[in-house]
Design a protein around this motif. Sequence first.
Motif, PDB file in Angstrom:
ATOM      1  N   LEU A  83      46.410  32.664  47.670  1.00 18.49           N
ATOM      2  CA  LEU A  83      46.877  33.430  46.511  1.00 18.49           C
ATOM      3  C   LEU A  83      48.047  32.741  45.818  1.00 18.49           C
ATOM      4  CD1 LEU A  83      46.665  37.122  47.776  1.00 18.49           C
ATOM      5  CD2 LEU A  83      45.290  36.066  45.990  1.00 18.49           C
ATOM      6  N   PRO A  85      47.019  36.866  39.024  1.00 22.00           N
ATOM      7  CA  PRO A  85      47.405  36.277  40.321  1.00 22.00           C
ATOM      8  C   PRO A  85      48.810  36.669  40.752  1.00 22.00           C
ATOM      9  CG  PRO A  85      46.422  34.620  38.892  1.00 22.00           C
ATOM     10  CD  PRO A  85      46.660  35.826  38.046  1.00 22.00           C
ATOM     11  N   GLY A 143      48.616  39.967  42.297  1.00 24.64           N
ATOM     12  CA  GLY A 143      47.932  39.805  43.585  1.00 24.64           C
ATOM     13  C   GLY A 143      48.867  39.289  44.667  1.00 24.64           C
TER      14      GLY A 143
END
Length: 317
Positions: free
Chosen positions: A278, A256, A259
């Motif tokens: 996110l 994550p 990301g």
Amino acid sequence: MSEVMNTTQDPFYFILTGIPGFEAYHIWISIPCCCLYIISIMGNTTILTVIRIEPSLIQPMYLFLSMLALTDLGLTLSTLPTVMQLLWFNNQKISFEGCFAQFFFLHAFSFMESSVLLAMSFDRYVAICRPLHYATILTNSVVGKMGLAILCRCVLAVLPSLFLLKRLPFCRSHLLSHSYCLHQDMIRLVCADIRINNWYAFAVVLLIIVMDPLLIVLSYILILKSILHTASWAERLQALNNCLSHMLAVLVLYVPMVGVSITHRFAKHAPPLVHVILANIYLLAPPVMNPIIYSVKTKQIRHGIFHLISQRSRHLR
């Protein structure tokens, strides 16, 4: 022209943002969010309780795991007040001092998460590559000193950025992009020269966010090199299985994180909802998933949980 806010004298607050486009459904969105917070708090508290009451778990590996659980609890409790007050009561305001306090704890615990995972990778390296010296290298005293070093490292990394930001005037919109206070979100509201802040933030990213995963990867390269020289496939599989929980925890944190970084860098014009989702995954996934990973994949923790439940059941009778 926007009026410059003197943050040292005038009453000042920031405005938090919930889920863009879904403001009417905040009360319903609060249900899964509340469940995730409960899972995180109960899961990490259970891990800490099991390690405390089981004498057989007073070992370096589980002491590092207790540090990870404490860090996850801190990360959870850092965001819980503002997220739930926004979803339940639509209270979007947070004071200037309150926002900076949340900014400090949120980033400090986030850095601690990375640092503890790095320490755990060192533990796995010593256990697999130097098994005969494990007890002498990683004593409880050494583990305690490593924990203190992690705490000092993360606090000293966050404090300068806090003071550098706090001295600057805020003259733009007070509206933040998330339901909590992040450095990269707050600094875009500043109307002054922020080059020093940016250079310091870049240095912190290099020294923690970049260096930690690189060192973790290096430790696993050395571990794999050592495993490939073991005698049998059974020993190789056992060694890899001992690392599996840690590898999953590393993926839960860094996937994550990557990301979020890629989105901020290459998808600046993506819908705000993408950035919010996110960022929430990045902050909620590790505290929620780590207790589940270690409870399922670590036999000693699993047995300790069953023992704790059976003890509580006997007390209730």
